[in-house]
Write a protein that holds these residues in place. Sequence first.
Motif, mmCIF file in Angstrom:
data_model
loop_
_atom_site.group_PDB
_atom_site.id
_atom_site.type_symbol
_atom_site.label_atom_id
_atom_site.label_comp_id
_atom_site.label_asym_id
_atom_site.label_seq_id
_atom_site.Cartn_x
_atom_site.Cartn_y
_atom_site.Cartn_z
ATOM 1 N N GLY A 113 0.849 -0.893 -0.410
ATOM 2 C CA GLY A 113 0.122 -0.086 0.116
ATOM 3 C C GLY A 113 0.318 1.426 0.190
ATOM 4 N N THR A 114 1.690 1.365 0.988
ATOM 5 C CA THR A 114 1.907 2.953 0.847
ATOM 6 C C THR A 114 3.464 2.749 -0.433
ATOM 7 O OG1 THR A 114 2.854 1.433 2.962
ATOM 8 C CG2 THR A 114 4.810 3.342 2.353
ATOM 9 N N VAL A 117 0.881 3.975 -2.836
ATOM 10 C CA VAL A 117 0.084 5.366 -3.244
ATOM 11 C C VAL A 117 1.741 6.456 -3.299
ATOM 12 C CG1 VAL A 117 -0.993 5.551 -1.152
ATOM 13 C CG2 VAL A 117 1.077 6.051 -0.433
ATOM 14 N N PRO A 197 -1.767 5.097 2.873
ATOM 15 C CA PRO A 197 -3.051 4.130 1.803
ATOM 16 C C PRO A 197 -4.734 3.278 2.525
ATOM 17 C CG PRO A 197 -0.907 3.727 2.823
ATOM 18 C CD PRO A 197 -0.758 4.904 3.312
#
Length: 504
Positions: A113-114, A117, A197
């Motif tokens: 997720g990091t 983004v 995220p």
Amino acid sequence: MTKSNSTEPEGNRALHLPPSNPQLITKIPNILPHERVFPVQIGTELFKLSGASISSDAPSYFSQYFLCQIKKAEETGEDLSSAIRTLYIDRDPVTFKDIALHLQGYHVTPRDGTHFVRLFADAQFYTLPKLMSRLYEESIFISIGHREFQIPRDLFTSPGNTPNFFSLGFGLFFSSPKDLYPGLDRNDLIRPPSIMPPSVPNRSAENFAELLHLLRGYPIHIRDDEHRAALLQDCRYFNFKALEQKLLPHHISFNQSRKKHEILMRIQDIFKSGLSVMNDNSSPGVASGGEPLLGWVNYMRPYEDDKQRELVLEIGGETTKLHLNNMRAEFVGQVKTRIARLFEVLATKLNLPTTQPLGLLMASGGADSQPPSPGNTPLSEDLVRIYLDPEAHISLDGKPYTKATEVEEMYTSMSASPSVGPGAPHDSPLSSVDQYSGPTRKRRRVEWVDQNAEDWIVRTGQWRLRIQSSRSRKSAVECVLVAVKIDAYSTEQTRNAQRGFLSG
């Protein structure tokens, strides 16, 4: 093994590939000189990118910057080697390494997720159209209950499941590139806003994993009522309406006796959009009491079912009292409100005038002058008319209840016997065999409920809803609840006998 007919030696044999289709070859536009190297410093690291790499995803921040330098050098006659200056951008060099791989032609996939983004934000900041388009097609990383899920975008786009919690709450990731950063002018942005995220820490990761399993088309095992309630709670939280219909308790069957498809639903799970009234073409058209039968209430689960089925409505919670002296049902609490809303919807389906705003079917309240009650609808009085069908299964005080009291083995015409009347001798029907004019047959004598019978409290009841003509002055039609299965008690002692002790 098949021998080769070729006379060429094995060592000299070359691999011949079919000619490639020119349309399948990605052509890099001539925006910058492909052979020239352009320096870009991201944070503390210097990257040297060829004109071909920068032009492969253009127009972009890089192509515009260096293109302006080239045009300025051409106007002033300056040498390109000295005219090209290093572009410095204060962003993360680690993320840019993956962007550089993308510009060099490699497929870059977000790792978590990091990472997603950061790629997403920098692709927008550098205005890389191909990378933005690719990221809009990638799966979304969402953290539910501190557990990360990678979810395909199209999983949330099925009818009934969108718009949902994610498309509304995290619209930045589910919108199109044209709708980026709503409310912000990207031309005035020095750098993109900080993006976290998507995360929902206060929900169960285990429940969400099972919901995803259902969304992918796989069945799951419902362990118990608590498990189902937890899944339904998260369905409503995330606004998965179609998935909620799939999880609601129900039973679909085909009734051989009635030659009809049936669906059993709880009253709290009924949605007004699924209700309809169907004419009963299989019956003679006359209900009990001689009133003409108009039809039966049918139901179809929104987003889930493809056809209407005859509705069997389940009402539980000891919210129903049957007054057997006048064959009426009294409802209390929220069930009374739901019955009133249900009748309002049916009246609307039948084009009858309604006395209350329709609103939501299961909502409480109503007009201030007319509280929600079946009597405030065109289809009923305050006490709803019921009919105990002879085929209904009734359990009263924990024992099977039947209306039949005895079975006569021989059937005779008692009205023609001289033993009928005051003072006549009590002859057996068999003594009048000379007056018997037909074959013998078994007959079931039915004893109807006594007029002075006590009231019943229904723990759980299942009812069909019949629409028939009414003799009352209120409306031309009425809705009658026809019993299918009833579990009731007539004394509080029976209810108390089934109580449990908290200490076990």
